[in-house]
Enzyme design. Structure first.
Site, mmCIF file in Angstrom:
data_model
loop_
_atom_site.group_PDB
_atom_site.id
_atom_site.type_symbol
_atom_site.label_atom_id
_atom_site.label_comp_id
_atom_site.label_asym_id
_atom_site.label_seq_id
_atom_site.Cartn_x
_atom_site.Cartn_y
_atom_site.Cartn_z
ATOM 1 N N ARG A 58 -18.734 1.940 -31.415
ATOM 2 C CA ARG A 58 -19.110 1.080 -29.939
ATOM 3 C C ARG A 58 -20.546 0.150 -30.527
ATOM 4 N NH1 ARG A 58 -15.692 4.605 -27.864
ATOM 5 N NH2 ARG A 58 -16.800 5.914 -29.728
ATOM 6 N N THR A 59 -21.416 0.851 -30.990
ATOM 7 C CA THR A 59 -22.871 0.255 -30.867
ATOM 8 C C THR A 59 -22.416 -0.978 -32.313
ATOM 9 O OG1 THR A 59 -23.484 2.419 -30.475
ATOM 10 C CG2 THR A 59 -25.103 0.623 -31.163
ATOM 11 N N LYS A 86 -27.894 6.593 -53.996
ATOM 12 C CA LYS A 86 -28.372 6.675 -55.444
ATOM 13 C C LYS A 86 -30.017 7.072 -55.561
ATOM 14 C CE LYS A 86 -25.891 2.531 -56.569
ATOM 15 N NZ LYS A 86 -26.382 0.989 -56.778
ATOM 16 N N ARG A 108 -29.417 2.312 -36.912
ATOM 17 C CA ARG A 108 -29.291 3.986 -36.429
ATOM 18 C C ARG A 108 -29.412 4.776 -37.524
ATOM 19 N NH1 ARG A 108 -23.632 5.617 -33.279
ATOM 20 N NH2 ARG A 108 -24.740 4.860 -31.667
ATOM 21 N N HIS A 136 -31.272 6.130 -27.243
ATOM 22 C CA HIS A 136 -30.597 5.290 -27.634
ATOM 23 C C HIS A 136 -30.510 4.293 -26.620
ATOM 24 C CE1 HIS A 136 -26.824 3.490 -28.918
ATOM 25 N NE2 HIS A 136 -25.921 4.479 -28.902
HETATM 26 N N1 CP Z 1 -21.984 5.188 -27.491
HETATM 27 C C1 CP Z 1 -22.016 5.268 -28.712
HETATM 28 O O1 CP Z 1 -23.233 5.010 -29.305
HETATM 29 O O2 CP Z 1 -21.049 5.059 -29.423
HETATM 30 P P1 CP Z 1 -20.773 5.016 -31.017
HETATM 31 O O3 CP Z 1 -21.270 6.115 -31.670
HETATM 32 O O4 CP Z 1 -19.515 4.799 -31.412
HETATM 33 O O5 CP Z 1 -21.696 3.725 -31.532
#
Ligand code: CP
Length: 307
Positions: A58-59, A86, A108, A136
């Site tokens: 999603r993100t 590496k 992330r 998040h």
């Molecule tokens: N909600 C969320 O962060 O989903 P993803 O891990 O798929 O990005």
């Protein structure tokens, strides 16, 4: 009003006014995604790097779509295809990306604080797309946007957040955001999955699902974060589901117009019954749609401007 920030690292660093600005801007961008040609020239000539060192559907996808809908050039890097494999350090990788002169780096990472380190290291704007079990922020912003659109306000709503609170960055960011915006937050889960000092964040704690969902306006279910757990926190999925799965029986204790949320990915039959996940009260796919708009708003406010 302009967002006078270089980075978006956590909800903790945002004010109420800044959250409203982001949500208002996101709402104004929703319409772009419904056009025949889903594109505006706002960020033409800007470059956004999506650097995902942890898995994401999603993100990552919504940041890429958000950048493209604003006409930015978007570049995706994942851990497995980068020189991290590496042995290159995160610092060297960040300095390398900086030297290519992008405008925004979305990151992330499994390590809490990794985006904060990058923000100190490079001159570009950094957006935290999830750092370990810490925060998040973009998920909490899209969740607040979704609630505000559905209920008209966040103030005074009873929000139950249920599941693996201890390992969830979504829980942490939502607790910080929702309490700041005036919602009454209850967190619920097995005792091993509730951080001991969570009451300091002005939430009510319950270990019983029935108690937590009673009179709730919003129920936010969370996945068990197995990737962040070192111990066995419960005997089996079946045992967990028996006590903490949202289903057609326990949802009746909430308000009749209760709405159900989940950041995804969902584990059907473990924390949420399939008929609830797919039912009329579920906002799960609206959250995904709003995620694109929130990320457009953040890219615009950091790299674009006010016009
Ligand atoms: N909600 C969320 O962060 O989903 P993803 O891990 O798929 O990005």
């Amino acid at each position: 009003m302009k967002l006078s920030k270089k980075d978006i690292l956590g909800i903790k660093e945002l004010s109420q006014d800044e959250i409203h600005l982001i949500l208002d801007t996101a709402e104004s961008f929703l319409e772009v995604s419904t056009r025949k040609i889903k594109k505006v020239p706002t960020l033409r000539g800007k470059t956004v790097i999506n650097f995902f060192v942890e898995a994401s559907t999603r993100t990552r996808t919504s940041f890429e779509i958000a950048g493209k809908r604003l006409s930015a050039d978007t570049v995706n890097i994942s851990a497995s295809t980068s020189s991290l494999v590496k042995g290159e350090t995160l610092t060297d990788t960040a300095k390398t990306l900086e030297a290519m002169n992008p405008d925004i780096i979305v990151i992330r990472h499994s390590a809490a604080g990794a985006p904060h380190m990058l923000a100190r290291l490079v001159r570009q704007s950094i957006i935290n797309a999830g750092d370990g079990a810490h925060e998040h922020p973009t998920q909490a912003l899209l969740d607040m946007m979704t609630i505000r659109m559905e209920k008209g306000t966040l103030r005074g709503l009873n929000v139950a957040i249920i599941g693996d609170i201890a390992h969830s960055r979504v829980a942490r960011s939502n607790i910080l955001g929702l309490t700041m915006m005036g919602a009454n937050v209850t967190v619920c889960g097995p005792a091993m999955m509730i951080p001991r000092d969570v009451v300091k964040l002005s939430v009510r704690v319950s270990y019983h699902m029935e108690q937590a969902v009673k009179d709730a306006d919003i129920i936010m279910m969370l996945r068990i974060q197995l990737e962040r757990q070192n111990d066995n926190f419960f005997p089996s999925d079946r045992e967990y589901a028996r006590y903490y799965c949202l289903n057609s029986n326990n949802i009746r204790l909430a308000k009749p117009d209760v709405l159900v949320m989940h950041p995804g990915p969902i584990n059907r039959g473990i924390e949420i019954a399939p008929d609830i996940a797919d039912g009329a009260q579920s906002l799960i796919l609206k959250q995904v749609t709003n995620g694109v708009a929130v990320r457009m708003a953040l890219l615009y406010l950091l790299a674009g401007g006010e016009e």
